[in-house]
Design a protein around this motif. Structure first.
Motif, PDB file in Angstrom:
ATOM      1  N   VAL A   7       0.859  -1.180   0.000  1.00 21.75           N
ATOM      2  CA  VAL A   7       0.000   0.000   0.000  1.00 21.75           C
ATOM      3  C   VAL A   7       0.899   1.235   0.000  1.00 21.75           C
ATOM      4  CG1 VAL A   7      -1.756   1.256   1.304  1.00 21.75           C
ATOM      5  CG2 VAL A   7      -1.797  -1.231   1.257  1.00 21.75           C
ATOM      6  N   MET A   8       0.576   2.186  -0.854  1.00 15.33           N
ATOM      7  CA  MET A   8       1.337   3.428  -0.926  1.00 15.33           C
ATOM      8  C   MET A   8       1.041   4.307   0.297  1.00 15.33           C
ATOM      9  SD  MET A   8       3.141   3.290  -3.614  1.00 15.33           S
ATOM     10  CE  MET A   8       3.227   1.601  -4.167  1.00 15.33           C
ATOM     11  N   PRO A   9       1.930   5.252   0.608  1.00 11.40           N
ATOM     12  CA  PRO A   9       1.686   6.153   1.747  1.00 11.40           C
ATOM     13  C   PRO A   9       0.373   6.910   1.544  1.00 11.40           C
ATOM     14  CG  PRO A   9       3.885   6.485   0.833  1.00 11.40           C
ATOM     15  CD  PRO A   9       3.167   5.566  -0.090  1.00 11.40           C
ATOM     16  N   SER A  10      -0.394   7.039   2.629  1.00 11.36           N
ATOM     17  CA  SER A  10      -1.693   7.703   2.511  1.00 11.36           C
ATOM     18  C   SER A  10      -2.035   8.442   3.799  1.00 11.36           C
ATOM     19  CB  SER A  10      -2.782   6.680   2.187  1.00 11.36           C
ATOM     20  OG  SER A  10      -2.893   5.739   3.233  1.00 11.36           O
ATOM     21  N   GLU A  60     -11.990   8.764   4.351  1.00  8.32           N
ATOM     22  CA  GLU A  60     -11.448   8.066   3.189  1.00  8.32           C
ATOM     23  C   GLU A  60      -9.923   8.225   3.169  1.00  8.32           C
ATOM     24  OE1 GLU A  60     -12.200   8.056  -1.637  1.00  8.32           O
ATOM     25  OE2 GLU A  60     -12.897   9.742  -0.433  1.00  8.32           O
ATOM     26  N   TYR A  61      -9.209   7.168   2.788  1.00 13.26           N
ATOM     27  CA  TYR A  61      -7.756   7.239   2.676  1.00 13.26           C
ATOM     28  C   TYR A  61      -7.369   7.682   1.274  1.00 13.26           C
ATOM     29  CZ  TYR A  61      -7.150   5.117   7.222  1.00 13.26           C
ATOM     30  OH  TYR A  61      -7.164   4.890   8.570  1.00 13.26           O
ATOM     31  N   LYS A  62      -6.446   8.647   1.195  1.00 10.81           N
ATOM     32  CA  LYS A  62      -5.958   9.176  -0.079  1.00 10.81           C
ATOM     33  C   LYS A  62      -4.444   8.998  -0.133  1.00 10.81           C
ATOM     34  CE  LYS A  62      -9.724  11.327  -1.628  1.00 10.81           C
ATOM     35  NZ  LYS A  62     -10.277  11.230  -2.932  1.00 10.81           N
ATOM     36  N   ASP A  63      -3.952   8.440  -1.244  1.00 13.91           N
ATOM     37  CA  ASP A  63      -2.504   8.316  -1.429  1.00 13.91           C
ATOM     38  C   ASP A  63      -1.869   9.699  -1.447  1.00 13.91           C
ATOM     39  OD1 ASP A  63      -2.746   5.585  -1.649  1.00 13.91           O
ATOM     40  OD2 ASP A  63      -2.371   5.505  -3.797  1.00 13.91           O
TER      41      ASP A  63
END
Length: 84
Positions: free
Chosen positions: A46-49, A56-59
Motif C-alpha cells: 500500500v502506498m503512503p496515505s 477516506e484514505y488518499k494516497d
C-alpha cells in the motif's frame, strides 16, 4: 528511475499490516510510509496515505504508471520475504 534501497520494519500491530517500508530512488530521494498488508490470497503493498476528514484514505505518493507500481511492489515484497 531506479529503486536503490528498500528498508523494511516488521510490525506486530494485531491487524493486517505486517510491515512498514521505505524506498530510495537513485540514491537521492526517499519515500516513507509504504505498508506490506496481508491480503486474502497474498500480501500486497500500500502506498503512503492520509485519512481525509470524510474518513477516506488518499494516497500522498504513488506511481503514475502500472509497470512502475509493479516494480515497487516486487522490490518491497522481496525485501520483506528476505527478512523471514
Amino acid at each position: 528511475m531506479e529503486i536503490t534501497d528498500v528498508r523494511i520494519k516488521k510490525v506486530e500491530s494485531g491487524n493486517k499490516t505486517k510491515a512498514l517500508a521505505s524506498i530510495t530512488f537513485d540514491e537521492v530521494f526517499v519515500v516513507h510510509g509504504l505498508k506490506v498488508v496481508e491480503g486474502l490470497e497474498e500480501d500486497f503493498v500500500v502506498m503512503p496515505s492520509r485519512k481525509s476528514s470524510t474518513g477516506e484514505y488518499k494516497d500522498i505518493a504513488h506511481p503514475l504508471v502500472q509497470s512502475f507500481r509493479d516494480e515497487i511492489t516486487k522490490k518491497v515484497l522481496e525485501a520483506y520475504n528476505n527478512l523471514e
